[in-house]
Design an enzyme around this catalytic site. Structure first.
Site, PDB file in Angstrom:
ATOM      1  N   ASN A 190       6.644  -8.206   1.349  1.00 50.23           N
ATOM      2  CA  ASN A 190       7.449  -9.305   0.774  1.00 50.23           C
ATOM      3  C   ASN A 190       8.161  -8.845  -0.499  1.00 50.23           C
ATOM      4  O   ASN A 190       9.350  -9.141  -0.694  1.00 50.23           O
ATOM      5  CB  ASN A 190       6.545 -10.492   0.435  1.00 50.23           C
ATOM      6  CG  ASN A 190       6.190 -11.304   1.669  1.00 50.23           C
ATOM      7  OD1 ASN A 190       6.942 -11.309   2.637  1.00 50.23           O
ATOM      8  ND2 ASN A 190       5.047 -11.958   1.636  1.00 50.23           N
ATOM      9  N   GLU A 225      -1.677 -13.988   6.411  1.00 55.96           N
ATOM     10  CA  GLU A 225      -1.505 -12.731   7.158  1.00 55.96           C
ATOM     11  C   GLU A 225      -2.843 -12.289   7.717  1.00 55.96           C
ATOM     12  O   GLU A 225      -3.147 -11.110   7.810  1.00 55.96           O
ATOM     13  CB  GLU A 225      -0.857 -11.629   6.300  1.00 55.96           C
ATOM     14  CG  GLU A 225      -1.098 -11.737   4.815  1.00 55.96           C
ATOM     15  CD  GLU A 225      -2.515 -11.329   4.413  1.00 55.96           C
ATOM     16  OE1 GLU A 225      -3.363 -12.254   4.309  1.00 55.96           O
ATOM     17  OE2 GLU A 225      -2.769 -10.123   4.213  1.00 55.96           O
TER      18      GLU A 225
END
Ligand code: GH3
Ligand code: MG
Ligand code: MG
Length: 317
Positions: A190, A225
């Site tokens: 990210n 995740e």
């Protein structure tokens, strides 16, 4: 003798005229009857005989005249056929009756046809609404079952699948593997490429998991995740090997997104459920897998730590 639509009137002077030859006609008392309609004699002091609402037919009008107290002087007869106007004839009535019946019949047919059409419209409306309802129910079911980002089972659904498989394993004496997977250093993806690329990477990983498991295994997104896998009917002897093979298939994954390419690694903490050697519930199995995952992370990531549920590590339960 005028004939109107419904009556015949014999009026003075016509009635006394029947006795035109008689002298002192003003003293006469006149009586009359209509043969074919009225058998009784009726006096007509004013010299007028009225027959109303005459049915069609042939009649003979008879009249007599006398002086009071004297015997009959003279009588007269006149034949008077009477045919009603066309709108009062039997055939016209019959025609009207037929027309009314026809109208009733046609009205009935039209009403029946309208009802049929309305019923067909309602049927098609109901089936259209039913289809829409089924489609929205199916959409709700999909939304309630699958994760919107990855298309995997969502947390609730994969936990439900775990419960079902534990019950099945208990019933059938079969075995299963519970594995928790966490992507390594995913925050970096990210940070380096942005959140949207991170989303694509999660989808990419989900695709790799889907390819690596069998049709009767279950895979779901457990958290951001993190993923939970339930692998069914794995013989105890190859359970650990199976998890290692799975890790090999889904780790060191090259993610290619347009002009970006990077490697995605994951850590796996797994445990094995065998109803013949213990009966931990879903929570206990998840706790063991979570502890194993923590160990895999602590040991340097990108690896598998396998813990047997029947022989838990001290302090893991
Ligand atoms: P570790 O190896 O210890 O697991 O490191 P990590 O960076 O993977 O773990 P950390 O818990 O620090 O960060 C998890 C990251 O996963 C942070 C969070 O923004 C990201 N993440 C969770 N859900 C999503 C998502 O739906 N989309 C994207 N793009 N990122 C997500
Ligand atoms: Mg995590
Ligand atoms: Mg992580």
């Amino acid at each position: 003798m005028p004939a109107t639509s419904s009556s015949i009137v014999f009026a003075a002077p016509p009635l006394p005229n029947l006795f035109a030859g008689h002298r002192n006609r003003s003293e006469l008392v006149l009586s009359y009857r209509m043969q074919g309609l009225q058998p009784e004699w009726v006096e007509a002091p004013d010299g007028v005989a009225v027959f109303s609402a005459l049915p069609p037919g042939k009649y003979t009008f008879e009249a007599i005249a006398r002086n009071p107290g004297e015997r009959k002087l003279r009588d007269g007869k006149r034949s008077c056929p009477y045919s009603p106007p066309w709108w009062r004839t039997n055939w016209f009535y019959a025609l009207c009756t037929l027309a009314v019946l026809l109208l009733l019949y046609l009205g009935d047919r039209i009403r029946a046809r309208n009802l049929r059409e309305r019923s067909l419209q309602l049927e098609s409306l109901v089936s259209e609404r039913t289809r829409e309802l089924e489609a929205s129910q199916e959409l709700l079911r999909i939304q309630a079952t699958y994760d919107g980002l990855t298309g995997m089972l969502n947390r609730v659904a994969v936990l439900r699948a775990l419960g079902v498989e534990i019950e099945r394993a208990r019933r059938q004496g079969s075995t299963l593997i519970v594995a928790l997977i966490d992507l390594d250093h995913f925050k970096r993806v990210n940070d380096l490429y942005g959140h949207l690329v991170g989303d694509d990477a999660l989808r990419w990983f989900a695709g790799a998991v889907g390819t690596a498991i069998r049709a009767y295994d279950h895979a779901g997104r457990y958290g951001g995740e993190e993923f939970l896998l339930v692998l069914t009917e794995v013989p105890p002897a190859i359970a650990e090997q199976r998890v290692t093979a799975l890790h090999s298939a889904i780790s060191n994954l090259t993610v290619r997104l347009e002009d970006i390419e990077f490697t995605l690694n994951c850590s796996v903490g797994a445990t094995f459920f065998d109803p013949s050697s213990g009966s931990p519930n879903a929570e206990a199995l998840l706790s063991i897998a979570d502890q194993a995952l923590y160990e895999a992370k602590s040991a340097g990531r990108n690896r598998v730590v396998f813990r047997d549920a029947a022989v838990p590590e001290p302090g893991n339960l």
